[in-house]
Design a protein around this motif. Structure first.
Motif, short mmCIF file in Angstrom:
data_model
loop_
_atom_site.label_atom_id
_atom_site.label_comp_id
_atom_site.label_asym_id
_atom_site.label_seq_id
_atom_site.Cartn_x
_atom_site.Cartn_y
_atom_site.Cartn_z
N HIS A 96 0.84 -1.20 0.00
CA HIS A 96 0.00 0.00 0.00
C HIS A 96 0.87 1.25 0.00
O HIS A 96 1.27 1.74 1.05
CB HIS A 96 -0.95 0.01 1.20
N HIS A 98 1.61 4.97 -2.71
CA HIS A 98 1.03 5.79 -3.77
C HIS A 98 2.18 6.34 -4.61
O HIS A 98 3.10 6.94 -4.07
CB HIS A 98 0.19 6.92 -3.20
N LYS A 175 -9.85 0.20 -5.71
CA LYS A 175 -9.67 0.77 -4.37
C LYS A 175 -10.89 1.59 -3.97
O LYS A 175 -11.36 2.42 -4.75
CB LYS A 175 -8.43 1.68 -4.37
N HIS A 230 -5.67 -0.93 5.58
CA HIS A 230 -5.15 -0.24 6.78
C HIS A 230 -5.46 -1.12 7.99
O HIS A 230 -6.32 -2.00 7.93
CB HIS A 230 -5.85 1.11 7.00
N ASP A 333 1.22 3.46 3.06
CA ASP A 333 0.46 4.61 2.57
C ASP A 333 1.38 5.80 2.29
O ASP A 333 0.97 6.95 2.45
CB ASP A 333 -0.65 5.00 3.56
ZN LIG Z 1 -3.56 4.99 0.59
#
Ligand SMILES: [Zn+2]
Length: 420
Positions: A96, A98, A175, A230, A333
């Motif tokens: 996870h 970006h 997502k 998460h 993240d």
């Molecule tokens: Zn994310």
């Protein structure tokens, strides 16, 4: 030493046909496309013990053999890279992250993160980067997989239209976010996310779900969500959730560093003085995150303080889930402002250690298990014949001390040394 050798050979022979195909297709391939990495301690990412005095033989970006040097024949003309005293581990996989732009893939790779599953927001250049890597033995940056736009439909009909849209973009996963941001926004309704999941599955796509609350986690798993993106952070996980996750083999990506990023800039964090961090850190972020007004705002932010408490819940939960046998896929993240790619993944590993996971559990979550969770295990996640030669060369064994993940000597993607 015989026990760990045997499976290596068995796997090699079963993949022999595949290897021959690769050789046959590389007509006129130069000898330099074969590389032998010698003298290293090999932690191949399987359950076997480390192999000392190992050789990894790579041809056209893929591993041909990996094991004790006496069992690996190095062809004449192969380039030899001597790694005496070093330890090799599979490249880290972030389940996870970006990716904002293709240069991010160089930053990730500099810290040993050789694959990033980007869970939303990628533009066309990142999609193009994914296409480029598909059969490239010359790759020297992290691999990327994409989710495209994070879906935010208001109705079941819109849900189906949006899923069809990302299917058309050829995304690797869908997502969604099911969250009210600590009670400040409207949460996607069960009716809508059930339509997303149903339509995605109909079209052969998996669904990654952003969530915060235990109740939503249960409802999403019941609806068929494929990845919990998460930690559950409102309360401790319970037996019901654990049973549901295990029944369907659903993985959890803890993203502990996401929580850290919400409060750590209330003052200037220690890592801002670490040359290893500064070597690749976004300079603009480093500057703005030290502005006194910004730090003051974070100090007095209610949500920052609530996420700080949520981090402790998340740490308890990752320990409980890992010990219960729920597959954990390392994730952070990273990518949005203040979430530094590459360095934060190494901090994530250390936080998992602080949460109580053993170095071996941490390594597995960032390599083999992350690959399995993201359906990449045929190509990535362990250092075994047939897979891409993505690995990190360390000055010390990370199974002795999780902080040794920082002691990076070199990073290789498809057997090519990553510039760093
Ligand atoms: Zn994310």
């Amino acid at each position: 030493m015989l026990a760990p050798r045997m499976p290596v050979y068995r796997r090699r022979s079963s993949l022999w046909g595949c290897t021959m195909l690769l050789v046959a297709s590389a007509v006129g391939a130069q000898a330099s496309s074969t590389r032998a990495f010698t003298g290293l301690t090999l932690i191949d990412g399987t359950d076997g013990p480390p192999v000392q005095g190992a050789t990894v033989l790579v041809r056209d970006g893929r591993i041909v053999a990996a094991g004790p040097s006496r069992g690996v024949t190095i062809p004449a003309g192969a380039e030899r890279i001597v790694l005496d005293g070093k330890t090799a581990i599979p490249g880290l996989i972030n389940a996870h992250g970006h990716v904002n732009e293709p240069t991010d893939l160089r930053t990730y790779a500099a810290y040993g993160v050789t694959t990033v599953f980007s869970l939303g927001g990628e533009g066309p250049p990142v999609f193009a980067a994914r296409r480029e890597q598909e059969s490239s033995p010359a790759l020297d940056r992290a691999r990327v997989f994409v989710a495209g736009p994070v879906l935010n439909p208001a109705t079941p009909a819109e849900a189906r239209t949006q899923v069809a849209g990302v299917k058309g973009q050829n995304v690797d996963i869908v997502k969604i976010r099911v969250d009210d941001n600590l009670g400040t926004t409207q949460k996607m309704t069960p009716e809508v996310y059930r339509a997303v999941i149903d339509e995605a599955h109909r079209l052969g796509l998996r669904v990654a779900a952003h969530l915060f609350y235990l109740a939503d986690a249960k409802s999403l798993i019941a609806a068929g969500a494929d990845l919990v993106a998460h930690s559950v952070r409102d309360t401790d996980v319970d037996d019901e959730l654990i049973a549901a996750l295990k029944a369907r083999g659903v993985c959890v990506s803890p993203t502990l560093m996401r929580e850290v990023s919400t409060f750590v800039y209330e003052s200037t964090p220690d890592f801002f003085a670490d040359p290893f961090f500064l070597a690749h850190a976004n300079k603009e972020w480093v500057r703005t995150l030290q502005e006194p007004a910004r730090q003051q705002a974070m100090r007095t932010s209610t949500s920052a303080q609530r996420y700080k408490a949520a981090l402790e819940v998340a740490k308890r939960n990752v320990k409980r889930l890992a010990d219960a046998g729920v597959p954990i896929a390392m994730g952070t993240d990273t990518g949005p402002t203040g979430r530094f790619q590459g360095y934060f993944e190494l901090m994530e590993l250390e936080l998992m250690g602080q949460a109580g996971l053993t170095p071996r559990q941490v390594l597995a979550s960032a390599t083999r298990d992350a690959a399995r969770c993201m359906k990449l295990e045929r190509e990535l996640g362990t250092l075994e014949p047939g897979k891409w030669a993505d690995f990190v060369v360390l000055d010390a064994n990370p199974l002795d001390d999780i902080r040794n993940f920082r002691r990076i000597s070199a990073v290789y993607v498809a057997g090519n040394r990553v510039p760093r």
